[in-house]
Design an enzyme around this catalytic site. Structure first.
Site: not given
Ligand code: BJW
Length: 311
Positions: A201, A127, A76, A73, A135, A141
Site C-alpha cells: 500500500c 502470538h 528482540r 522489536y 502491514c 491492506c
Molecule cells: C522460567 C525460567 C526458566 C523464567 N525455566 N521457567 C480473559 C480474562 C482476562 C483478560 C482477557 C481474557 N481474554 C482476553 C483478555 C485480554 C488480554 C489478556 O490476557 N489480558 C491479561 C493481561 C489479563 N488478552 C488479549 O488481549 C489477547 N487477545 C484477545 O484475547 O483477543 C480477543 C479478540 C477477539 C476477536 C477480535 C479481537 C480481539 C492477546 C494477548 C497477546 C499477548 N501478547 C504478548 C506480546 C507478544 C509479542 C511479543 O512477544 O512482544 O505475548 S504479551 C506477553 O505475555 C507475550 C507473551 O507471550 C505473553 C505471556 O507471557 P509469558 O510467556 O508467560 O512470560 P512471563 O514473563 O509472564 O512469564 C515467564 C515465566 O517463566 C515466569 O513464570 C517465570 O517464573 C518462568 N521462568 N525463567 C522455567 N529458566
C-alpha cells in the site's frame, strides 16, 4: 543429580503417566527460552529501558511511538537470531516426532522451536512470530511477509556496537553489541522514514507479525487447537512450561485440557506461578530451569537429547 526441585508429585509417577500417554499438550512461555539468554516479560527481565515490556506490546504503543516500538522489536529480533535453541526446545521437538498426538502451544515469538526443527504441524504459534512482517493497517491492506530474517530490518534499526577501532585485539574484545535494553545506553529517536514501509500500500508502516494485547490470535491457530480439543479421545497430560499463565486465551488452555481429562505438570522457576484454578490432585510441579527439567521428564520416551553445535 538433578538440581531442580519436585514440589508436587514425583518424577517416577510422571514418567509412568507419560509412558501411558497418547495425547499430550504443552503450553510454553518465555521461561522456555530463558536459558537461551532471552528475557521474560514479567519479573526481573521484563524491563526494556524504562518500559515495562508488556506496555510496548500494544497497538496503542505502536501508534504513539512506532520508532520506539520498532527499536524494541528490532533488538528482540537481533537477540533471538543470536540465541540458540536449548535442550528443552530440542526435547519437545523430539517428543513431537515420536508422538503424533503431541501438540505444542507456544506463546513465544522467538523462532527457537522452529530452529530446533519442531514439526510445524505440531507447533501452534499463539502470538505469531518476530520474523513475520505485516502491514500496520492489518485489516485494510493485509500485506504480510513470512520468515524474514533480515537483521537489521532497516539500517536505522541496527543494534549499535561499541565504537572502538575493530582492527585492534583490545577492541575486538569490546566491539560487541551495546545492550540497548539499558536506559544508560543512548538511542537515537527515529522518524517514520527510518522504519520499514509496506511495499504493497506504500502508505503504512510494516510492523512485526506478533499478537498484541486486544488483538485476536491467528484464526487458523485457534481453529487447529479447537479441532484437537474436540477429538473424542481424552487428553492425557498438559505440560505448562515457563509461563506465568496470566495472558488469555493462552492461559485458559490449561483448564480446557483438564476438562478433557488431562493431568497437569507445571515446570517453572517460580513456585508462585500456579495455573489458573489452582492445584488439583494428581498434578506435578517441577521447580527450576526448563532447559534441564524438560529433557529429564521426557527421557524415557525420547532418550538423551542431542543438541547440535549451532543451528
Ligand atoms: C522460567 C525460567 C526458566 C523464567 N525455566 N521457567 C480473559 C480474562 C482476562 C483478560 C482477557 C481474557 N481474554 C482476553 C483478555 C485480554 C488480554 C489478556 O490476557 N489480558 C491479561 C493481561 C489479563 N488478552 C488479549 O488481549 C489477547 N487477545 C484477545 O484475547 O483477543 C480477543 C479478540 C477477539 C476477536 C477480535 C479481537 C480481539 C492477546 C494477548 C497477546 C499477548 N501478547 C504478548 C506480546 C507478544 C509479542 C511479543 O512477544 O512482544 O505475548 S504479551 C506477553 O505475555 C507475550 C507473551 O507471550 C505473553 C505471556 O507471557 P509469558 O510467556 O508467560 O512470560 P512471563 O514473563 O509472564 O512469564 C515467564 C515465566 O517463566 C515466569 O513464570 C517465570 O517464573 C518462568 N521462568 N525463567 C522455567 N529458566
Amino acid at each position: 543429580m538433578p538440581s531442580f526441585k519436585t514440589l508436587r508429585g514425583d518424577i517416577a509417577s510422571f514418567h509412568d503417566a507419560l509412558k501411558d500417554s497418547k495425547r499430550v499438550l504443552a503450553l510454553c512461555g518465555a521461561g522456555l527460552s530463558a536459558s537461551s539468554g532471552l528475557p521474560t516479560f514479567r519479573g526481573a527481565g521484563g524491563l526494556w529501558r524504562t518500559h515495562d515490556a508488556v506496555s510496548l506490546a500494544t497497538p496503542g504503543a505502536f501508534e504513539a511511538d512506532p520508532g520506539l516500538v520498532w527499536q524494541f522489536y528490532g533488538y528482540r529480533r537481533h537477540m533471538a537470531l543470536q540465541a540458540q535453541p536449548n535442550p528443552a526446545h530440542h526435547a519437545l521437538a523430539e517428543l513431537a516426532r515420536r508422538m503424533p498426538g503431541f501438540q505444542c502451544l507456544t506463546q513465544n515469538v522467538d523462532g527457537l522451536s522452529q530452529r530446533a526443527e519442531h514439526p510445524r504441524a505440531q507447533l501452534q504459534l499463539l502470538h505469531g512470530t518476530l520474523f513475520d512482517l505485516i502491514c500496520a493497517n492489518k485489516r485494510g491492506c493485509r500485506y504480510s511477509r513470512v520468515d524474514d530474517f533480515t537483521d537489521p530490518v532497516t539500517p536505522a534499526l541496527a543494534v549499535p556496537t561499541s565504537g572502538a577501532d575493530p582492527t585492534t585485539n583490545e577492541a575486538r574484545e569490546v566491539a560487541q553489541d551495546l545492550d540497548i535494553s539499558d536506559i544508560n545506553v543512548p538511542l537515537p529517536g527515529l522518524s517514520p522514514e527510518d522504519l520499514p514501509r509496506c511495499p504493497k500500500c506504500k502508505k503504512n508502516l510494516l510492523r512485526p507479525g506478533v499478537v498484541w494485547f486486544g488483538e485476536q490470535l491467528p484464526v487458523k491457530v485457534l481453529d487447529n487447537i479447537e479441532e484437537y480439543l474436540d477429538e473424542e479421545e481424552k487428553i492425557d497430560l498438559i505440560l505448562v512450561i515457563g509461563t506465568s499463565a496470566k495472558v488469555y486465551p493462552a492461559a485458559g488452555y490449561v483448564g480446557r485440557a483438564r476438562d478433557h481429562g488431562a493431568r497437569v505438570a507445571v515446570i517453572n522457576m517460580d513456585e508462585n506461578d500456579v495455573p489458573a484454578g489452582g492445584w488439583k490432585e494428581g498434578d506435578w510441579f517441577f521447580q527450576g530451569d526448563a532447559a534441564e527439567i524438560i529433557p529429564a521428564l521426557l527421557k524415557p520416551t525420547i532418550g538423551e537429547v542431542a543438541v547440535p553445535a549451532r543451528v
